[in-house]
Each structure stands twice: as C-alpha cells, then as structure tokens.
Design a protein around this motif. Sequence first.
Motif, short mmCIF file in Angstrom:
data_model
loop_
_atom_site.label_atom_id
_atom_site.label_comp_id
_atom_site.label_asym_id
_atom_site.label_seq_id
_atom_site.Cartn_x
_atom_site.Cartn_y
_atom_site.Cartn_z
N THR A 5 21.02 6.03 24.98
CA THR A 5 19.87 5.14 24.91
C THR A 5 19.91 4.45 23.56
OG1 THR A 5 18.53 6.55 26.33
CG2 THR A 5 17.35 5.00 24.94
N LEU A 7 18.36 2.17 20.48
CA LEU A 7 17.07 2.02 19.83
C LEU A 7 17.10 0.83 18.88
CD1 LEU A 7 16.55 5.74 18.73
CD2 LEU A 7 15.60 4.64 20.75
N ASP A 27 10.23 1.15 18.01
CA ASP A 27 11.23 2.05 18.58
C ASP A 27 11.45 3.28 17.72
OD1 ASP A 27 11.57 0.44 20.75
OD2 ASP A 27 13.43 -0.48 20.05
N GLU A 30 8.23 5.43 19.13
CA GLU A 30 8.17 5.70 20.58
C GLU A 30 9.02 6.89 21.02
OE1 GLU A 30 6.89 4.99 24.54
OE2 GLU A 30 6.11 4.35 22.61
N PRO A 31 10.26 7.06 20.54
CA PRO A 31 11.03 8.23 20.99
C PRO A 31 10.34 9.55 20.64
CG PRO A 31 12.50 6.63 20.04
CD PRO A 31 11.09 6.15 19.76
N VAL A 34 7.70 10.21 23.37
CA VAL A 34 8.22 10.65 24.68
C VAL A 34 8.89 12.03 24.57
CG1 VAL A 34 8.40 8.33 25.66
CG2 VAL A 34 10.38 9.33 24.52
N PRO A 46 14.25 10.12 27.62
CA PRO A 46 14.87 8.79 27.52
C PRO A 46 14.45 7.86 28.65
CG PRO A 46 16.52 10.50 27.23
CD PRO A 46 15.26 11.17 27.66
N TYR A 49 11.08 6.44 27.77
CA TYR A 49 11.26 5.47 26.70
C TYR A 49 11.80 4.15 27.24
CZ TYR A 49 13.55 3.10 22.85
OH TYR A 49 13.98 2.14 21.97
N GLU A 50 12.85 4.24 28.05
CA GLU A 50 13.47 3.03 28.60
C GLU A 50 12.52 2.29 29.53
OE1 GLU A 50 17.02 4.56 30.35
OE2 GLU A 50 18.07 4.67 28.42
N MET A 53 10.43 0.35 27.27
CA MET A 53 11.18 -0.58 26.43
C MET A 53 11.65 -1.82 27.19
SD MET A 53 14.80 -0.12 24.42
CE MET A 53 15.65 0.03 25.99
#
Length: 88
Positions: A5, A7, A27, A30-31, A34, A46, A49-50, A53
């Motif tokens: 993933t 970032l 970014d 955010e990780p 999550v 992930p 997050y995706e 995103m």
Amino acid sequence: MPGATRLGGAAHPSAPDAEGADLAMYDGAEPGEVLTAHPHDAEAAPAAYEQAMFPRSAAAAADGAELHDLLFGGAAPHGLIAMSTGHG
C-alpha cells in the motif's frame, strides 16, 4: 505491486498546488487510525485505508488536472486570471 500500500505523495502525485502535501500529512495519520481499528487483521487495515484514499485521491487528481490546464493549457494565462478574479 501486489501486497503493498502506497502512502503520501507516492500514492497520489499531484500538480504543484499544495494538495499533495496536504494528502501526505493526512496519509501520515490515517494508517494509524485504521491499524488501531483493526489491530489483529493485517488485510483489513490496508483495505480500509485504501477504500478511503482512492476517492480522496481521485478528487485531488481531478483538481490537479484542472490546475495544470489553467497554468499550461491553451487558454493560459487567461483562464487562470479569469478564475483568480472571479470572471471565469
């Protein structure tokens, strides 16, 4: 690359309008959110997050393309001036 993933700027390079820096800072936080929400699920974090995103990045890319056109397109600099002065 499968299983990775991206970032920050690597995930969504953008036109020079500070949006890339803003997204990179977002970014960075955010990780952590999550991962905290899915501490024992290496696939769910992930994916969450995706999922957030991709639409955010798509909107930033569209804005960047519009800015690029204003700065370097066929109507430059008139389109940028019109936008800046409210006449566009």
